[in-house]
Design a protein around this motif. Structure first.
Motif, PDB file in Angstrom:
ATOM      1  N   LEU A  12       0.755  -1.196   0.055  1.00 54.87           N
ATOM      2  CA  LEU A  12      -0.058  -0.147  -0.043  1.00 54.87           C
ATOM      3  C   LEU A  12       0.881   1.152   0.103  1.00 54.87           C
ATOM      4  CD1 LEU A  12      -2.869   1.349   0.133  1.00 54.87           C
ATOM      5  CD2 LEU A  12      -2.657   0.926   2.697  1.00 54.87           C
ATOM      6  N   LEU A  13       1.918   1.229   0.947  1.00 55.01           N
ATOM      7  CA  LEU A  13       2.909   2.249   0.913  1.00 55.01           C
ATOM      8  C   LEU A  13       3.589   2.474  -0.586  1.00 55.01           C
ATOM      9  CD1 LEU A  13       4.639   2.047   4.331  1.00 55.01           C
ATOM     10  CD2 LEU A  13       3.276   3.769   3.467  1.00 55.01           C
ATOM     11  N   MET A  14       3.847   1.654  -1.167  1.00 50.78           N
ATOM     12  CA  MET A  14       4.504   1.544  -2.645  1.00 50.78           C
ATOM     13  C   MET A  14       3.624   2.263  -3.462  1.00 50.78           C
ATOM     14  SD  MET A  14       5.502  -1.332  -5.123  1.00 50.78           S
ATOM     15  CE  MET A  14       3.950  -1.650  -5.197  1.00 50.78           C
ATOM     16  N   GLN A  15       2.474   1.765  -3.567  1.00 46.09           N
ATOM     17  CA  GLN A  15       1.458   2.437  -4.530  1.00 46.09           C
ATOM     18  C   GLN A  15       1.231   3.792  -4.146  1.00 46.09           C
ATOM     19  OE1 GLN A  15      -1.836  -0.212  -4.223  1.00 46.09           O
ATOM     20  NE2 GLN A  15      -0.878  -1.927  -5.442  1.00 46.09           N
ATOM     21  N   ILE A  16       0.991   4.088  -3.144  1.00 47.19           N
ATOM     22  CA  ILE A  16       0.813   5.454  -2.633  1.00 47.19           C
ATOM     23  C   ILE A  16       1.945   6.441  -3.106  1.00 47.19           C
ATOM     24  CG2 ILE A  16       0.254   7.066  -0.800  1.00 47.19           C
ATOM     25  CD1 ILE A  16      -1.391   4.999   0.360  1.00 47.19           C
ATOM     26  N   MET A  17       3.081   5.986  -2.608  1.00 44.77           N
ATOM     27  CA  MET A  17       4.274   6.639  -2.722  1.00 44.77           C
ATOM     28  C   MET A  17       4.558   6.959  -4.280  1.00 44.77           C
ATOM     29  SD  MET A  17       6.754   5.766   0.292  1.00 44.77           S
ATOM     30  CE  MET A  17       7.916   6.785  -0.043  1.00 44.77           C
ATOM     31  N   LEU A  18       4.488   5.962  -5.174  1.00 41.25           N
ATOM     32  CA  LEU A  18       4.888   6.119  -6.518  1.00 41.25           C
ATOM     33  C   LEU A  18       3.700   6.876  -7.189  1.00 41.25           C
ATOM     34  CD1 LEU A  18       5.787   2.356  -7.272  1.00 41.25           C
ATOM     35  CD2 LEU A  18       7.209   4.349  -7.040  1.00 41.25           C
ATOM     36  N   VAL A  19       2.360   6.922  -6.941  1.00 37.50           N
ATOM     37  CA  VAL A  19       1.505   7.693  -7.127  1.00 37.50           C
ATOM     38  C   VAL A  19       1.600   9.293  -7.132  1.00 37.50           C
ATOM     39  CG1 VAL A  19      -1.152   8.148  -7.757  1.00 37.50           C
ATOM     40  CG2 VAL A  19      -0.268   6.037  -7.701  1.00 37.50           C
ATOM     41  N   VAL A  20       2.107   9.249  -5.823  1.00 37.86           N
ATOM     42  CA  VAL A  20       2.465  10.868  -5.409  1.00 37.86           C
ATOM     43  C   VAL A  20       3.685  11.339  -6.095  1.00 37.86           C
ATOM     44  CG1 VAL A  20       3.068  12.114  -3.383  1.00 37.86           C
ATOM     45  CG2 VAL A  20       1.254  10.670  -3.150  1.00 37.86           C
ATOM     46  N   PHE A  21       4.603  10.443  -6.107  1.00 35.30           N
ATOM     47  CA  PHE A  21       5.673  11.178  -6.886  1.00 35.30           C
ATOM     48  C   PHE A  21       5.692  11.266  -8.320  1.00 35.30           C
ATOM     49  CE2 PHE A  21       8.310   9.497  -3.164  1.00 35.30           C
ATOM     50  CZ  PHE A  21       9.034  10.894  -3.217  1.00 35.30           C
ATOM     51  N   ALA A  22       4.912  10.479  -8.988  1.00 33.81           N
ATOM     52  CA  ALA A  22       4.402  10.444 -10.437  1.00 33.81           C
ATOM     53  C   ALA A  22       3.531  11.925 -10.619  1.00 33.81           C
ATOM     54  CB  ALA A  22       3.658   9.347 -10.991  1.00 33.81           C
ATOM     55  N   MET A  38      11.712  16.233 -14.812  1.00 34.60           N
ATOM     56  CA  MET A  38      10.706  15.329 -14.461  1.00 34.60           C
ATOM     57  C   MET A  38      11.319  13.762 -13.916  1.00 34.60           C
ATOM     58  SD  MET A  38       7.298  14.146 -16.532  1.00 34.60           S
ATOM     59  CE  MET A  38       8.103  13.089 -17.495  1.00 34.60           C
ATOM     60  N   LEU A  39      12.155  13.188 -14.975  1.00 32.00           N
ATOM     61  CA  LEU A  39      12.642  12.084 -14.587  1.00 32.00           C
ATOM     62  C   LEU A  39      13.354  11.977 -13.342  1.00 32.00           C
ATOM     63  CD1 LEU A  39      13.500  11.084 -18.493  1.00 32.00           C
ATOM     64  CD2 LEU A  39      11.377  10.126 -16.819  1.00 32.00           C
ATOM     65  N   LEU A  40      14.186  13.026 -13.244  1.00 39.33           N
ATOM     66  CA  LEU A  40      15.107  12.874 -11.897  1.00 39.33           C
ATOM     67  C   LEU A  40      14.211  12.908 -10.642  1.00 39.33           C
ATOM     68  CD1 LEU A  40      18.018  15.474 -12.921  1.00 39.33           C
ATOM     69  CD2 LEU A  40      18.053  12.916 -12.707  1.00 39.33           C
ATOM     70  N   ILE A  41      13.058  13.559 -10.592  1.00 36.83           N
ATOM     71  CA  ILE A  41      12.164  13.733  -9.453  1.00 36.83           C
ATOM     72  C   ILE A  41      11.547  12.149  -9.269  1.00 36.83           C
ATOM     73  CG2 ILE A  41      10.109  14.701  -8.595  1.00 36.83           C
ATOM     74  CD1 ILE A  41      11.012  17.439  -9.706  1.00 36.83           C
ATOM     75  N   TYR A  42      11.331  11.774 -10.406  1.00 42.77           N
ATOM     76  CA  TYR A  42      10.412  10.652 -10.269  1.00 42.77           C
ATOM     77  C   TYR A  42      11.325   9.285  -9.995  1.00 42.77           C
ATOM     78  CZ  TYR A  42       7.294   6.826 -10.821  1.00 42.77           C
ATOM     79  OH  TYR A  42       6.578   5.516 -10.910  1.00 42.77           O
ATOM     80  N   ALA A  43      12.761   9.486 -10.505  1.00 41.25           N
ATOM     81  CA  ALA A  43      13.632   8.474 -10.241  1.00 41.25           C
ATOM     82  C   ALA A  43      14.232   8.462  -8.768  1.00 41.25           C
ATOM     83  CB  ALA A  43      14.746   8.737 -10.917  1.00 41.25           C
ATOM     84  N   GLY A  44      14.226   9.745  -7.999  1.00 44.85           N
ATOM     85  CA  GLY A  44      14.378   9.876  -6.719  1.00 44.85           C
ATOM     86  C   GLY A  44      13.181   9.373  -5.963  1.00 44.85           C
ATOM     87  N   GLY A  45      12.050   9.399  -6.361  1.00 46.55           N
ATOM     88  CA  GLY A  45      10.854   9.007  -5.618  1.00 46.55           C
ATOM     89  C   GLY A  45      10.764   7.423  -5.669  1.00 46.55           C
ATOM     90  N   VAL A  46      11.196   6.863  -6.831  1.00 46.63           N
ATOM     91  CA  VAL A  46      11.371   5.458  -6.810  1.00 46.63           C
ATOM     92  C   VAL A  46      12.332   4.767  -5.973  1.00 46.63           C
ATOM     93  CG1 VAL A  46      12.141   3.519  -8.271  1.00 46.63           C
ATOM     94  CG2 VAL A  46      10.513   5.046  -9.217  1.00 46.63           C
ATOM     95  N   ILE A  47      13.641   5.707  -6.068  1.00 46.43           N
ATOM     96  CA  ILE A  47      14.703   5.170  -4.958  1.00 46.43           C
ATOM     97  C   ILE A  47      14.214   5.190  -3.499  1.00 46.43           C
ATOM     98  CG2 ILE A  47      17.062   5.433  -4.084  1.00 46.43           C
ATOM     99  CD1 ILE A  47      17.668   6.371  -7.284  1.00 46.43           C
ATOM    100  N   LEU A  48      13.569   6.301  -3.156  1.00 48.58           N
ATOM    101  CA  LEU A  48      12.998   6.749  -1.899  1.00 48.58           C
ATOM    102  C   LEU A  48      11.862   5.513  -1.619  1.00 48.58           C
ATOM    103  CD1 LEU A  48      13.132   8.158   0.719  1.00 48.58           C
ATOM    104  CD2 LEU A  48      11.240   9.824  -0.225  1.00 48.58           C
TER     105      LEU A  48
END
Length: 117
Positions: A12-22, A38-48
């Motif tokens: 659940l955390l993974m899904q919420i975080m990925l959608v928010v970062f997207a 945009m790609l750098l922010i999303y890549a940082g979100g995926v890593i976090l």
């Protein structure tokens, strides 16, 4: 090892975080006019997101499973499945006929299709 509720929470955390970062990365990239940003922010979100959801953190283990000791497991063998001597009802018999008819019709359709080709 995570318990079942911990795995559910992690997903659940993974899904919420990925959608928010997207959403955040798309809005920032759109407003700044930078696809790279945009790609750098999303890549940082995926890593976090990976750092938060993949490791076995203690808050994922709030409901541990209780396993039997090996000695206790030997004392209580697994129960055998119940055997029933009931006759099969006509509904089960009819269902079997329908399943067979479906298999025959699908093979009939396939053979007709091969003839056309």
């Amino acid at each position: 090892m995570m318990d079942w509720q911990g795995q559910k929470l992690s997903e659940l955390l993974m899904q919420i975080m990925l959608v928010v970062f997207a959403i955040v990365s798309f809005a920032t990239g759109y407003l700044a006019g930078s696809f790279q940003l945009m790609l750098l922010i999303y890549a940082g979100g995926v890593i976090l997101t990976t750092l938060v959801t993949v490791p076995n953190w203690s808050f994922f283990n709030r409901h541990p499973l209780k396993w039997l000791d090996p000695i206790e497991a030997e004392k209580h063998p697994e129960p055998l499945p119940p055997t029933s001597k009931k006759k099969s009802s006509s509904k089960h018999h009819q269902k079997g006929l329908l399943d067979g008819d479906t298999a025959i019709s699908s093979s009939f359709r396939i053979s007709n299709l091969l003839r056309v080709l």
